[in-house]
Design a protein around this motif. Sequence first.
Motif, PDB file in Angstrom:
ATOM      1  N   ILE A  84       0.843  -1.203   0.000  1.00 25.86           N
ATOM      2  CA  ILE A  84       0.000   0.000   0.000  1.00 25.86           C
ATOM      3  C   ILE A  84       0.877   1.252   0.000  1.00 25.86           C
ATOM      4  CG2 ILE A  84      -1.874   1.187   1.174  1.00 25.86           C
ATOM      5  CD1 ILE A  84      -2.545  -1.590   0.031  1.00 25.86           C
ATOM      6  N   TRP A  85       1.995   1.187   0.745  1.00 25.76           N
ATOM      7  CA  TRP A  85       2.921   2.319   0.706  1.00 25.76           C
ATOM      8  C   TRP A  85       3.506   2.495  -0.692  1.00 25.76           C
ATOM      9  CZ3 TRP A  85       2.835   5.793   4.315  1.00 25.76           C
ATOM     10  CH2 TRP A  85       2.469   5.447   5.622  1.00 25.76           C
ATOM     11  N   GLY A  86       3.749   1.387  -1.385  1.00 27.54           N
ATOM     12  CA  GLY A  86       4.212   1.477  -2.765  1.00 27.54           C
ATOM     13  C   GLY A  86       3.188   2.126  -3.671  1.00 27.54           C
ATOM     14  N   VAL A  87       1.924   1.778  -3.481  1.00 27.83           N
ATOM     15  CA  VAL A  87       0.843   2.401  -4.255  1.00 27.83           C
ATOM     16  C   VAL A  87       0.796   3.898  -3.986  1.00 27.83           C
ATOM     17  CG1 VAL A  87      -1.663   2.523  -4.523  1.00 27.83           C
ATOM     18  CG2 VAL A  87      -0.530   0.301  -4.397  1.00 27.83           C
ATOM     19  N   LEU A  88       0.950   4.286  -2.719  1.00 25.39           N
ATOM     20  CA  LEU A  88       0.942   5.712  -2.379  1.00 25.39           C
ATOM     21  C   LEU A  88       2.103   6.441  -3.042  1.00 25.39           C
ATOM     22  CD1 LEU A  88      -0.234   8.056  -0.742  1.00 25.39           C
ATOM     23  CD2 LEU A  88       1.186   7.325   1.191  1.00 25.39           C
ATOM     24  N   ALA A  89       3.283   5.822  -3.045  1.00 20.51           N
ATOM     25  CA  ALA A  89       4.444   6.454  -3.673  1.00 20.51           C
ATOM     26  C   ALA A  89       4.235   6.624  -5.178  1.00 20.51           C
ATOM     27  CB  ALA A  89       5.697   5.613  -3.400  1.00 20.51           C
ATOM     28  N   ILE A  90       3.672   5.605  -5.837  1.00 19.87           N
ATOM     29  CA  ILE A  90       3.409   5.702  -7.280  1.00 19.87           C
ATOM     30  C   ILE A  90       2.389   6.793  -7.565  1.00 19.87           C
ATOM     31  CG2 ILE A  90       2.427   4.473  -9.253  1.00 19.87           C
ATOM     32  CD1 ILE A  90       3.633   1.911  -8.091  1.00 19.87           C
ATOM     33  N   THR A  91       1.344   6.858  -6.745  1.00 23.09           N
ATOM     34  CA  THR A  91       0.302   7.875  -6.938  1.00 23.09           C
ATOM     35  C   THR A  91       0.866   9.277  -6.795  1.00 23.09           C
ATOM     36  OG1 THR A  91      -1.351   6.323  -6.068  1.00 23.09           O
ATOM     37  CG2 THR A  91      -1.951   8.652  -6.155  1.00 23.09           C
ATOM     38  N   LEU A  92       1.675   9.497  -5.749  1.00 20.46           N
ATOM     39  CA  LEU A  92       2.277  10.822  -5.558  1.00 20.46           C
ATOM     40  C   LEU A  92       3.212  11.177  -6.713  1.00 20.46           C
ATOM     41  CD1 LEU A  92       3.037  10.740  -1.720  1.00 20.46           C
ATOM     42  CD2 LEU A  92       1.165  11.912  -2.889  1.00 20.46           C
ATOM     43  N   PRO A 121      -0.931   4.850 -17.668  1.00 24.61           N
ATOM     44  CA  PRO A 121      -1.350   3.438 -17.649  1.00 24.61           C
ATOM     45  C   PRO A 121      -0.356   2.530 -16.947  1.00 24.61           C
ATOM     46  CG  PRO A 121      -0.645   4.089 -19.852  1.00 24.61           C
ATOM     47  CD  PRO A 121      -0.710   5.337 -19.043  1.00 24.61           C
ATOM     48  N   ILE A 122       0.947   2.856 -17.049  1.00 29.18           N
ATOM     49  CA  ILE A 122       1.955   2.046 -16.359  1.00 29.18           C
ATOM     50  C   ILE A 122       1.761   2.146 -14.846  1.00 29.18           C
ATOM     51  CG2 ILE A 122       4.421   1.754 -15.956  1.00 29.18           C
ATOM     52  CD1 ILE A 122       4.898   2.828 -18.771  1.00 29.18           C
ATOM     53  N   GLY A 123       1.540   3.360 -14.355  1.00 32.28           N
ATOM     54  CA  GLY A 123       1.332   3.546 -12.923  1.00 32.28           C
ATOM     55  C   GLY A 123       0.070   2.881 -12.424  1.00 32.28           C
ATOM     56  N   VAL A 128      -2.560  -1.614  -9.407  1.00 28.87           N
ATOM     57  CA  VAL A 128      -3.456  -2.780  -9.374  1.00 28.87           C
ATOM     58  C   VAL A 128      -2.678  -4.040  -9.026  1.00 28.87           C
ATOM     59  CG1 VAL A 128      -4.969  -4.229 -10.770  1.00 28.87           C
ATOM     60  CG2 VAL A 128      -5.104  -1.738 -10.977  1.00 28.87           C
ATOM     61  N   TRP A 129      -1.480  -4.182  -9.592  1.00 22.56           N
ATOM     62  CA  TRP A 129      -0.645  -5.353  -9.312  1.00 22.56           C
ATOM     63  C   TRP A 129      -0.235  -5.401  -7.845  1.00 22.56           C
ATOM     64  CZ3 TRP A 129       4.988  -5.069  -8.740  1.00 22.56           C
ATOM     65  CH2 TRP A 129       5.571  -6.321  -8.543  1.00 22.56           C
ATOM     66  N   LEU A 130       0.136  -4.247  -7.289  1.00 22.38           N
ATOM     67  CA  LEU A 130       0.556  -4.218  -5.897  1.00 22.38           C
ATOM     68  C   LEU A 130      -0.601  -4.521  -4.951  1.00 22.38           C
ATOM     69  CD1 LEU A 130       2.951  -1.121  -5.842  1.00 22.38           C
ATOM     70  CD2 LEU A 130       3.565  -3.495  -5.410  1.00 22.38           C
ATOM     71  N   ILE A 131      -1.776  -3.972  -5.223  1.00 20.00           N
ATOM     72  CA  ILE A 131      -2.905  -4.181  -4.314  1.00 20.00           C
ATOM     73  C   ILE A 131      -3.419  -5.614  -4.399  1.00 20.00           C
ATOM     74  CG2 ILE A 131      -5.270  -3.494  -3.785  1.00 20.00           C
ATOM     75  CD1 ILE A 131      -4.589  -0.711  -4.766  1.00 20.00           C
ATOM     76  N   GLY A 132      -3.638  -6.100  -5.613  1.00 18.13           N
ATOM     77  CA  GLY A 132      -4.261  -7.417  -5.779  1.00 18.13           C
ATOM     78  C   GLY A 132      -3.289  -8.576  -5.736  1.00 18.13           C
ATOM     79  N   GLY A 133      -2.031  -8.355  -6.125  1.00 13.96           N
ATOM     80  CA  GLY A 133      -1.056  -9.439  -6.141  1.00 13.96           C
ATOM     81  C   GLY A 133      -0.993 -10.115  -7.492  1.00 13.96           C
ATOM     82  N   GLY A 134      -0.314 -11.274  -7.526  1.00  9.87           N
ATOM     83  CA  GLY A 134      -0.077 -11.986  -8.781  1.00  9.87           C
ATOM     84  C   GLY A 134       1.274 -11.614  -9.361  1.00  9.87           C
ATOM     85  N   LEU A 135       1.747 -12.423 -10.312  1.00 11.08           N
ATOM     86  CA  LEU A 135       3.037 -12.185 -10.977  1.00 11.08           C
ATOM     87  C   LEU A 135       4.167 -12.033  -9.955  1.00 11.08           C
ATOM     88  CD1 LEU A 135       1.970  -9.685 -13.790  1.00 11.08           C
ATOM     89  CD2 LEU A 135       2.287 -12.150 -13.969  1.00 11.08           C
ATOM     90  N   GLY A 136       4.240 -12.987  -9.031  1.00  8.06           N
ATOM     91  CA  GLY A 136       5.306 -12.964  -8.043  1.00  8.06           C
ATOM     92  C   GLY A 136       4.899 -12.486  -6.669  1.00  8.06           C
ATOM     93  N   TRP A 145      -9.864  -6.292   1.452  1.00  6.65           N
ATOM     94  CA  TRP A 145      -9.671  -4.865   1.197  1.00  6.65           C
ATOM     95  C   TRP A 145     -10.707  -4.095   2.005  1.00  6.65           C
ATOM     96  CZ3 TRP A 145      -9.155  -4.547  -4.884  1.00  6.65           C
ATOM     97  CH2 TRP A 145      -8.161  -5.437  -5.290  1.00  6.65           C
ATOM     98  N   GLY A 146     -10.308  -3.003   2.604  1.00  2.05           N
ATOM     99  CA  GLY A 146     -11.275  -2.254   3.399  1.00  2.05           C
ATOM    100  C   GLY A 146     -10.756  -0.881   3.772  1.00  2.05           C
ATOM    101  N   GLY A 147     -11.569  -0.171   4.541  1.00  6.13           N
ATOM    102  CA  GLY A 147     -11.202   1.147   5.027  1.00  6.13           C
ATOM    103  C   GLY A 147     -11.053   2.171   3.923  1.00  6.13           C
ATOM    104  N   LEU A 148     -10.174   3.125   4.169  1.00  4.47           N
ATOM    105  CA  LEU A 148      -9.943   4.198   3.196  1.00  4.47           C
ATOM    106  C   LEU A 148      -9.390   3.654   1.888  1.00  4.47           C
ATOM    107  CD1 LEU A 148      -9.896   7.256   2.632  1.00  4.47           C
ATOM    108  CD2 LEU A 148      -7.590   7.308   3.612  1.00  4.47           C
ATOM    109  N   LEU A 149      -8.619   2.579   1.950  1.00  4.67           N
ATOM    110  CA  LEU A 149      -8.087   1.960   0.735  1.00  4.67           C
ATOM    111  C   LEU A 149      -9.212   1.575  -0.219  1.00  4.67           C
ATOM    112  CD1 LEU A 149      -5.931   0.471  -0.996  1.00  4.67           C
ATOM    113  CD2 LEU A 149      -6.274  -1.516   0.497  1.00  4.67           C
ATOM    114  N   LEU A 150     -10.230   0.896   0.297  1.00  6.01           N
ATOM    115  CA  LEU A 150     -11.341   0.471  -0.554  1.00  6.01           C
ATOM    116  C   LEU A 150     -12.163   1.663  -1.026  1.00  6.01           C
ATOM    117  CD1 LEU A 150     -12.850  -1.913  -1.775  1.00  6.01           C
ATOM    118  CD2 LEU A 150     -14.194  -2.060   0.330  1.00  6.01           C
ATOM    119  N   THR A 151     -12.369   2.644  -0.159  1.00 11.23           N
ATOM    120  CA  THR A 151     -13.128   3.837  -0.549  1.00 11.23           C
ATOM    121  C   THR A 151     -12.465   4.556  -1.716  1.00 11.23           C
ATOM    122  OG1 THR A 151     -14.045   4.153   1.669  1.00 11.23           O
ATOM    123  CG2 THR A 151     -13.952   6.084   0.246  1.00 11.23           C
TER     124      THR A 151
END
Length: 348
Positions: A84-92, A121-123, A128-136, A145-151
């Motif tokens: 989730i921290w990785g997702v935040l870094a990509i978003t910022l 699209p790359i970001g 999506v890959w980081l949140i859901g998983g797969g490919l390693g 999934w829940g809380g502010l993340l899901l919202t």
Amino acid sequence: MPAIPESSRPRVSATPQTVLAWLRKNLFNTWFNSALTIVCLWIVVQVAAGVLRWITTQAQWSVVFANFRLFFVGRYPIEQVWRIWGVLAITLALIAVWIVRLKVRAPLKERMNTIAYALLPIGVAACVWLIGGGLGLPAVSTTLWGGLLLTLLVAIVSIALAFPFGVLLAIGRQSTLPAVRWLSAIYIELVRGLPLIGILFIAQVMLPLVLPGQLRLDRLVRAIAGLVLFNAAYIAENIRGGLQAIPQGQTEAAKALGLNVPQTLLLVVLPQALRAVTPAIVGQFISLFKDTSLLALFALVELTGIARSILAQPNFLGRYAEVYLFIGLIYWLFCYTMSLLSRRLERV
């Protein structure tokens, strides 16, 4: 004598004398207004003092601090929260690129536009890959999934899908083809005549019945589908208002320059229409963000749903004010940020 332009007139700063004059003119011009002002000020001070006293001495904020992780990521596995921290870094990083894109000037602007549109699209795919998983990465079920993340996830995906769908509906309702125009109008008026909770129930209960038996949609996907179908109709009407506000001379000038109908629509009419209705569109986005709270009725533990589950814990029974004040502050922060971005877009 020619009039002095407004921009060249000297600006008068707000001095204490002008403030006092304004107070005397608007709040203390009669004995009745003076008394009413004093009474209202007394009520405001008493209420503010009571709220401040409750926040600082009586409220038990331990319910918030003890459940901080639940508020933000729900039951997402604690050993995987780094994703989730990785997702935040990509978003910022994406936000920073788009802000730089707006500020740079030619000739770097074209290059920054290319970089921004290529990274988007790359970001998104990386998030999506980081949140859901797969490919390693180990997969994390959407039930966790829940809380502010899901919202935020539901709101962002719904906005990204509802906006282009709404644009198509608005163009379809303005079409000269009767079949396209009537189908678009019927859809818009039908959806706008139904409450959102009804659309969500239809998406959750009836959508699986009309799909092939081997196709099973996730409960989260069905919720997003309901939000997209509902909000697209309102976005379409907002955009249609902008399309009708564009003078006919714009279309005629585009035709005189040799542009065909699609080019006229995409390059001349639609950008001006979207700019004119930016506040209305962002207002619909804010409404969509707040409407995600209804997903708690369908066992999706977004921000409001996670608050209900926290209040069900024996240690935190009755702590409604603290919990709902905290999530209300979160909702306000995000909605106010969207409002600020709307004002920024209007000035670009």
